[in-house]
Scaffold this active site. Sequence first.
Site, PDB file in Angstrom:
ATOM      1  N   ASP A  11       1.575  -0.610   5.942  1.00  0.00           N
ATOM      2  CA  ASP A  11       0.172  -0.212   5.979  1.00  0.00           C
ATOM      3  C   ASP A  11      -0.292  -0.090   7.429  1.00  0.00           C
ATOM      4  O   ASP A  11      -0.892   0.907   7.840  1.00  0.00           O
ATOM      5  CB  ASP A  11      -0.654  -1.283   5.235  1.00  0.00           C
ATOM      6  CG  ASP A  11      -2.037  -0.791   4.880  1.00  0.00           C
ATOM      7  OD1 ASP A  11      -2.347   0.381   5.158  1.00  0.00           O
ATOM      8  OD2 ASP A  11      -2.820  -1.590   4.325  1.00  0.00           O
ATOM      9  N   ASP A  66      -0.806   3.645   9.933  1.00  0.00           N
ATOM     10  CA  ASP A  66      -2.043   4.049  10.618  1.00  0.00           C
ATOM     11  C   ASP A  66      -1.796   4.208  12.118  1.00  0.00           C
ATOM     12  O   ASP A  66      -2.322   5.116  12.755  1.00  0.00           O
ATOM     13  CB  ASP A  66      -3.166   3.027  10.386  1.00  0.00           C
ATOM     14  CG  ASP A  66      -3.981   3.357   9.142  1.00  0.00           C
ATOM     15  OD1 ASP A  66      -3.399   3.954   8.220  1.00  0.00           O
ATOM     16  OD2 ASP A  66      -5.174   3.031   9.098  1.00  0.00           O
ATOM     17  N   TYR A 123       0.089  -8.017  -0.769  1.00  0.00           N
ATOM     18  CA  TYR A 123      -0.855  -7.233  -1.573  1.00  0.00           C
ATOM     19  C   TYR A 123      -0.773  -7.576  -3.057  1.00  0.00           C
ATOM     20  O   TYR A 123      -1.376  -6.908  -3.875  1.00  0.00           O
ATOM     21  CB  TYR A 123      -0.591  -5.734  -1.365  1.00  0.00           C
ATOM     22  CG  TYR A 123      -0.979  -5.248   0.013  1.00  0.00           C
ATOM     23  CD1 TYR A 123      -0.516  -5.900   1.149  1.00  0.00           C
ATOM     24  CD2 TYR A 123      -1.808  -4.156   0.195  1.00  0.00           C
ATOM     25  CE1 TYR A 123      -0.857  -5.479   2.417  1.00  0.00           C
ATOM     26  CE2 TYR A 123      -2.160  -3.725   1.460  1.00  0.00           C
ATOM     27  CZ  TYR A 123      -1.678  -4.394   2.576  1.00  0.00           C
ATOM     28  OH  TYR A 123      -2.018  -3.976   3.833  1.00  0.00           O
ATOM     29  N   LYS A 153      10.232  -9.126  10.057  1.00  0.00           N
ATOM     30  CA  LYS A 153       9.919 -10.287  10.897  1.00  0.00           C
ATOM     31  C   LYS A 153      10.750 -11.449  10.351  1.00  0.00           C
ATOM     32  O   LYS A 153      10.236 -12.546  10.088  1.00  0.00           O
ATOM     33  CB  LYS A 153       8.401 -10.568  10.823  1.00  0.00           C
ATOM     34  CG  LYS A 153       7.896 -11.569  11.831  1.00  0.00           C
ATOM     35  CD  LYS A 153       7.650 -10.999  13.205  1.00  0.00           C
ATOM     36  CE  LYS A 153       7.299 -12.092  14.186  1.00  0.00           C
ATOM     37  NZ  LYS A 153       7.237 -11.634  15.578  1.00  0.00           N
ATOM     38  N   ASP A 158       6.910  -6.346  15.647  1.00  0.00           N
ATOM     39  CA  ASP A 158       6.090  -6.276  16.864  1.00  0.00           C
ATOM     40  C   ASP A 158       6.756  -5.389  17.911  1.00  0.00           C
ATOM     41  O   ASP A 158       6.118  -4.553  18.555  1.00  0.00           O
ATOM     42  CB  ASP A 158       5.763  -7.665  17.421  1.00  0.00           C
ATOM     43  CG  ASP A 158       6.851  -8.684  17.207  1.00  0.00           C
ATOM     44  OD1 ASP A 158       7.838  -8.354  16.529  1.00  0.00           O
ATOM     45  OD2 ASP A 158       6.748  -9.803  17.719  1.00  0.00           O
TER      46      ASP A 158
END
Length: 335
Positions: free
Chosen positions: A231, A235, A127, A174, A207
């Site tokens: 982010d 959600d 970002y 990750k 994941d």
Amino acid sequence: MSRPPYTVTLIPGDGIGPEVMAAAVRVLTATGIAFEWETQQAGASAIGEHGTALPSQVLESVRRNKVALKGPTETPVGTGHRSVNVELRIQLDLYANLRPVQSLPGVKSRYENVDLVVVRENTEDLYSGLEHVVVPGVVESLKIITEKASTRIARFAFDYSRAHSRKKVIAVHKANIMKLSDGLFLDCCRKVAREYADVAYDEMIVDNTCMQLVLDPGRFDVLLLENLYGDIVSDLCAGFVGGLGMTPGANIGATGAVFEAVHGSAPDIAGKNLANPIALILSGALMLDHLGEKDAAERVRKAVRAVLTEGRTLTRDLGGTAGTTEITEAIAAGV
Ligand code: NAI
């Protein structure tokens, strides 16, 4: 912390923003605490009048008041102005994004007893907005991870856990693929974890985290993530507790804080008195916590739970027929 009347910057934003903001102000006022609201325009609605989505007076107002309640602001996809949220977070160095996700009574969901907190780094990662065309047909987007930002977000997660009697922080990563960037993030988390012997620490690949969350969100306590993973995962977590209309959020820095719902401007239902205001009302409760008004914050949460449990005054997304204004009055009456 300052005493009332609290001067708070109010950013109604776009779409359903003004409707849910009026609701939040109504409920916060019903607590009896004195506020002075300093209304500022930001987002698509500010462009016509100010020529920019984030006029400088908005930043000045938040810097002065150190606390803001914000509605959703529209961001064009692919082109146009940079996200007001990203800009606010970076300009004000609101480095910690806090999203508590809790099951609420009477809300239809496949999951029960969810009570977790997403702590997301807010200022860097993909970002950072560093994108460029290398040659036509090839673009590069830079993922920036620093020791400074990783260490302070890890410290925030552990301090928060300690202050709220949370038991376990899981750093999500990750690093098996992004060995340098996510590797640095993990190193920083591990170092900070050693300073907090009273809070358990673990790590999980992003994941796998998503799969484990979907299987059993009840086993998670505090999740600590970089910006992009945070982010997406926040959600996902909103889906466990009835969706976007229910989840509050806070962006916190060393010198200021902006409280806002997780949801966007919902242009499909804007101006129709259909929006669920609970997410912003609960963001207002987080703001009360931040101001040290714990009792008032708890009264707001209790009033929300009471209306949901009773189940007579619910908005359409919750399976009811009530409008934004009706559910707001029901909540305000119980504060
Ligand atoms: P959205 O959250 O606005 O809407 C997704 C779906 O959820 C829609 O069907 C909407 O009607 C519903 N929804 C959202 N909030 C609701 C509420 N309070 N009550 C009832 N239903 C609700 O996400 P979308 O469509 O991806 O984004 C729309 C705009 O919002 C975009 O311009 C986006 O950039 C912006 N946005 C702004 C955010 C912010 O300012 N914090 C966060 C997310 C998106």
